[in-house]
Write a protein that holds these residues in place. Structure first.
Motif, PDB file in Angstrom:
ATOM      1  N   GLY A 167       0.379  -1.162   0.142  1.00  0.00           N
ATOM      2  CA  GLY A 167      -0.018   0.315  -0.257  1.00  0.00           C
ATOM      3  C   GLY A 167       0.622   0.776   0.128  1.00  0.00           C
ATOM      4  N   ASP A 168       2.144   1.031   0.004  1.00  0.00           N
ATOM      5  CA  ASP A 168       2.999   2.545  -0.512  1.00  0.00           C
ATOM      6  C   ASP A 168       2.986   3.360  -1.666  1.00  0.00           C
ATOM      7  OD1 ASP A 168       4.372   1.517   1.952  1.00  0.00           O
ATOM      8  OD2 ASP A 168       5.934   0.084   0.713  1.00  0.00           O
ATOM      9  N   ILE A 169       2.139   2.492  -2.075  1.00  0.00           N
ATOM     10  CA  ILE A 169       2.267   2.882  -3.708  1.00  0.00           C
ATOM     11  C   ILE A 169       1.173   2.483  -4.811  1.00  0.00           C
ATOM     12  CG2 ILE A 169       4.165   3.988  -4.381  1.00  0.00           C
ATOM     13  CD1 ILE A 169       4.540   1.582  -6.562  1.00  0.00           C
ATOM     14  N   ALA A 170       0.049   3.445  -5.524  1.00  0.00           N
ATOM     15  CA  ALA A 170      -1.133   2.910  -5.644  1.00  0.00           C
ATOM     16  C   ALA A 170      -0.759   2.135  -6.726  1.00  0.00           C
ATOM     17  CB  ALA A 170      -1.590   3.921  -6.587  1.00  0.00           C
ATOM     18  N   PRO A 171      -1.699   1.283  -7.671  1.00  0.00           N
ATOM     19  CA  PRO A 171      -1.542   0.422  -8.940  1.00  0.00           C
ATOM     20  C   PRO A 171      -1.040   0.585  -9.934  1.00  0.00           C
ATOM     21  CG  PRO A 171      -3.866  -0.722  -7.290  1.00  0.00           C
ATOM     22  CD  PRO A 171      -3.126   0.620  -6.668  1.00  0.00           C
ATOM     23  N   CYS A 172       0.186   0.006 -10.121  1.00  0.00           N
ATOM     24  CA  CYS A 172       1.080   0.162 -11.228  1.00  0.00           C
ATOM     25  C   CYS A 172       1.289  -0.873 -11.774  1.00  0.00           C
ATOM     26  CB  CYS A 172       2.045   1.419 -11.324  1.00  0.00           C
ATOM     27  SG  CYS A 172       3.044   0.889 -10.953  1.00  0.00           S
ATOM     28  N   ASP A 173       1.927  -0.942 -13.628  1.00  0.00           N
ATOM     29  CA  ASP A 173       2.533  -2.124 -14.122  1.00  0.00           C
ATOM     30  C   ASP A 173       4.018  -2.130 -13.248  1.00  0.00           C
ATOM     31  OD1 ASP A 173       4.025  -4.111 -16.339  1.00  0.00           O
ATOM     32  OD2 ASP A 173       1.901  -3.467 -16.988  1.00  0.00           O
ATOM     33  N   PRO A 174       4.383  -3.245 -12.554  1.00  0.00           N
ATOM     34  CA  PRO A 174       5.850  -2.645 -12.455  1.00  0.00           C
ATOM     35  C   PRO A 174       6.682  -3.082 -13.626  1.00  0.00           C
ATOM     36  CG  PRO A 174       4.731  -4.318 -11.710  1.00  0.00           C
ATOM     37  CD  PRO A 174       3.776  -4.145 -12.241  1.00  0.00           C
ATOM     38  N   LYS A 175       6.705  -3.405 -14.871  1.00  0.00           N
ATOM     39  CA  LYS A 175       7.742  -3.342 -15.983  1.00  0.00           C
ATOM     40  C   LYS A 175       8.079  -1.464 -16.310  1.00  0.00           C
ATOM     41  CE  LYS A 175       5.407  -4.744 -19.817  1.00  0.00           C
ATOM     42  NZ  LYS A 175       5.274  -5.905 -20.644  1.00  0.00           N
ATOM     43  N   PHE A 176       6.561  -1.051 -16.641  1.00  0.00           N
ATOM     44  CA  PHE A 176       6.767   0.219 -16.888  1.00  0.00           C
ATOM     45  C   PHE A 176       7.138   0.889 -16.458  1.00  0.00           C
ATOM     46  CE2 PHE A 176       2.515  -0.615 -19.841  1.00  0.00           C
ATOM     47  CZ  PHE A 176       3.121  -1.125 -20.797  1.00  0.00           C
ATOM     48  N   ALA A 177       6.827   0.904 -15.026  1.00  0.00           N
ATOM     49  CA  ALA A 177       7.816   1.401 -13.906  1.00  0.00           C
ATOM     50  C   ALA A 177       9.443   1.831 -14.175  1.00  0.00           C
ATOM     51  CB  ALA A 177       7.119   1.181 -12.566  1.00  0.00           C
ATOM     52  N   VAL A 178       9.767   0.491 -14.154  1.00  0.00           N
ATOM     53  CA  VAL A 178      10.825  -0.326 -14.359  1.00  0.00           C
ATOM     54  C   VAL A 178      11.409   0.608 -15.316  1.00  0.00           C
ATOM     55  CG1 VAL A 178      12.947  -1.428 -14.094  1.00  0.00           C
ATOM     56  CG2 VAL A 178      11.034  -1.449 -13.081  1.00  0.00           C
ATOM     57  N   PHE A 179      11.062   0.438 -16.478  1.00  0.00           N
ATOM     58  CA  PHE A 179      11.307   1.102 -17.389  1.00  0.00           C
ATOM     59  C   PHE A 179      11.677   2.550 -18.013  1.00  0.00           C
ATOM     60  CE2 PHE A 179       9.661  -2.770 -20.790  1.00  0.00           C
ATOM     61  CZ  PHE A 179      10.613  -3.408 -20.497  1.00  0.00           C
ATOM     62  N   PHE A 180      10.527   3.261 -17.101  1.00  0.00           N
ATOM     63  CA  PHE A 180      10.282   4.540 -16.771  1.00  0.00           C
ATOM     64  C   PHE A 180      11.713   5.690 -15.936  1.00  0.00           C
ATOM     65  CE2 PHE A 180       9.316   8.589 -14.981  1.00  0.00           C
ATOM     66  CZ  PHE A 180       9.227   9.309 -15.581  1.00  0.00           C
ATOM     67  N   ILE A 181      11.835   4.701 -15.074  1.00  0.00           N
ATOM     68  CA  ILE A 181      12.964   4.608 -14.068  1.00  0.00           C
ATOM     69  C   ILE A 181      14.295   4.398 -14.445  1.00  0.00           C
ATOM     70  CG2 ILE A 181      14.274   4.608 -11.603  1.00  0.00           C
ATOM     71  CD1 ILE A 181      10.774   3.763 -11.035  1.00  0.00           C
ATOM     72  N   MET A 182      14.566   3.281 -15.517  1.00  0.00           N
ATOM     73  CA  MET A 182      15.584   3.077 -15.617  1.00  0.00           C
ATOM     74  C   MET A 182      16.199   4.133 -17.409  1.00  0.00           C
ATOM     75  SD  MET A 182      17.315   1.191 -13.548  1.00  0.00           S
ATOM     76  CE  MET A 182      18.521   0.569 -14.337  1.00  0.00           C
ATOM     77  N   GLY A 183      15.485   4.200 -17.376  1.00  0.00           N
ATOM     78  CA  GLY A 183      15.518   4.528 -18.775  1.00  0.00           C
ATOM     79  C   GLY A 183      15.739   6.568 -18.958  1.00  0.00           C
ATOM     80  N   ALA A 184      15.265   7.121 -17.669  1.00  0.00           N
ATOM     81  CA  ALA A 184      16.077   8.629 -17.019  1.00  0.00           C
ATOM     82  C   ALA A 184      17.678   8.103 -16.751  1.00  0.00           C
ATOM     83  CB  ALA A 184      15.119   8.755 -16.170  1.00  0.00           C
ATOM     84  N   ILE A 185      17.518   7.197 -15.779  1.00  0.00           N
ATOM     85  CA  ILE A 185      19.378   7.112 -15.282  1.00  0.00           C
ATOM     86  C   ILE A 185      20.272   6.810 -16.874  1.00  0.00           C
ATOM     87  CG2 ILE A 185      20.740   5.261 -13.922  1.00  0.00           C
ATOM     88  CD1 ILE A 185      18.258   5.024 -12.529  1.00  0.00           C
ATOM     89  N   ASN A 186      19.887   5.843 -17.437  1.00  0.00           N
ATOM     90  CA  ASN A 186      20.400   5.172 -18.348  1.00  0.00           C
ATOM     91  C   ASN A 186      21.416   6.211 -19.149  1.00  0.00           C
ATOM     92  OD1 ASN A 186      21.016   2.677 -17.176  1.00  0.00           O
ATOM     93  ND2 ASN A 186      19.169   1.951 -18.662  1.00  0.00           N
ATOM     94  N   ASN A 187      20.380   7.127 -19.442  1.00  0.00           N
ATOM     95  CA  ASN A 187      20.273   8.822 -20.189  1.00  0.00           C
ATOM     96  C   ASN A 187      21.418   9.737 -20.024  1.00  0.00           C
ATOM     97  OD1 ASN A 187      20.084   9.576 -23.042  1.00  0.00           O
ATOM     98  ND2 ASN A 187      18.338  11.288 -22.232  1.00  0.00           N
ATOM     99  N   ILE A 188      21.815   9.136 -18.502  1.00  0.00           N
ATOM    100  CA  ILE A 188      22.226  10.607 -17.117  1.00  0.00           C
ATOM    101  C   ILE A 188      23.780  10.657 -18.507  1.00  0.00           C
ATOM    102  CG2 ILE A 188      23.984  11.098 -15.916  1.00  0.00           C
ATOM    103  CD1 ILE A 188      21.297  10.274 -13.930  1.00  0.00           C
ATOM    104  N   ASN A 189      24.512   9.644 -18.656  1.00  0.00           N
ATOM    105  CA  ASN A 189      25.758   9.694 -19.222  1.00  0.00           C
ATOM    106  C   ASN A 189      25.458  10.313 -20.457  1.00  0.00           C
ATOM    107  OD1 ASN A 189      25.892   6.991 -17.488  1.00  0.00           O
ATOM    108  ND2 ASN A 189      28.048   8.130 -17.720  1.00  0.00           N
ATOM    109  N   ARG A 190      24.868  10.473 -20.896  1.00  0.00           N
ATOM    110  CA  ARG A 190      24.860  11.436 -22.637  1.00  0.00           C
ATOM    111  C   ARG A 190      24.845  12.878 -21.756  1.00  0.00           C
ATOM    112  NH1 ARG A 190      23.174   8.837 -27.082  1.00  0.00           N
ATOM    113  NH2 ARG A 190      22.378   7.337 -27.394  1.00  0.00           N
ATOM    114  N   TRP A 191      24.868  13.315 -20.905  1.00  0.00           N
ATOM    115  CA  TRP A 191      24.645  15.013 -20.713  1.00  0.00           C
ATOM    116  C   TRP A 191      25.792  15.328 -19.856  1.00  0.00           C
ATOM    117  CZ3 TRP A 191      22.865  15.358 -16.001  1.00  0.00           C
ATOM    118  CH2 TRP A 191      21.943  15.487 -15.058  1.00  0.00           C
TER     119      TRP A 191
END
Length: 219
Positions: A167-191
């Motif tokens: 109950g810490d967060i509302a229901p969501c698709d874990p796959k998309f949540a991780v894709f979103f977070i890791m996509g942001a992290i992996n782009n850091i090295n570009r800038w």
């Protein structure tokens, strides 16, 4: 006959630091020099592009000869693989540390993972922007990296799913949540830049907060 005074000597020009100061007086100079090679190559790849970079370019960045590189790698495809392998190892280390810090708090473990991984990535890999360059790896190298990344991905999805169950967060698709977070992290090295206005630890904390904010809290 009066002797003429000796002409003043000019100070010798300092030679570039070979292997970027990865000195031999270390417990394992081979491993240290190989690491210096990988990091320097990652920066050259970022500046010139993988396909436009030669081993001569990498040797020049390290102030060594091209034959010296063959003691550590066979070709630049192996160097690209090593860049990705180092990044995966940092992610695995961050994941293990986050689990130990917050064994019973999956959402906080997720936040710690994001902060720890970015800290490690910005301090050790710097501007190695080739971490998004998957298609230039050989099929064998790519499969090795993807296998390890899938393990990390499953662990992070489990953290999100557990946070939902608690109950810490509302229901969501874990796959998309991780894709979103890791996509942001992996782009850091570009800038990201070591000389930029924002330091790695500051970026780590900011992105960790963003990661939690992107997951909708329960009412």
């Amino acid at each position: 006959m009066k002797k003429s005074a000796p002409s003043p000597r000019t100070a010798p020009t300092a030679a570039p630091a070979r292997w970027n100061n990865a000195l031999a007086a270390t417990p394992d100079p081979h491993a240290l020099r190989k690491r210096a090679l990988i990091l320097a190559a990652g920066r050259v790849f970022g500046d010139k592009g993988f396909h436009n970079t030669t081993l001569d370019d990498i040797a020049s960045a390290l102030s060594v000869t091209k034959p010296a590189l063959y003691r550590y790698v066979q070709n630049k495809h192996e160097i690209l693989y090593e860049c990705h392998r180092m990044a995966v190892e940092l992610a695995e280390e961050a994941l293990e540390q986050a689990r130990q810090l917050h064994a019973d708090a999956p959402l906080q473990a997720l936040r710690s993972f994001v902060a720890l991984y970015i800290r490690k990535m910005t301090s050790e890999l710097g501007t190695c922007v080739m971490l998004t360059e998957y298609y230039s790896m050989t099929a064998e190298h790519n499969e090795r990296i993807q296998q390890r990344r899938r393990v990390i991905d499953r662990s992070l999805r489990d953290m999100v799913a557990q946070a939902v169950e608690r109950g810490d967060i509302a229901p969501c698709d874990p796959k998309f949540a991780v894709f979103f977070i890791m996509g942001a992290i992996n782009n850091i090295n570009r800038w990201f830049s070591d000389q930029g206005p924002a330091a790695g630890p500051d970026i780590a904390e900011t992105f960790a907060d963003f990661a939690l904010q992107s997951l909708k809290p329960t009412a």
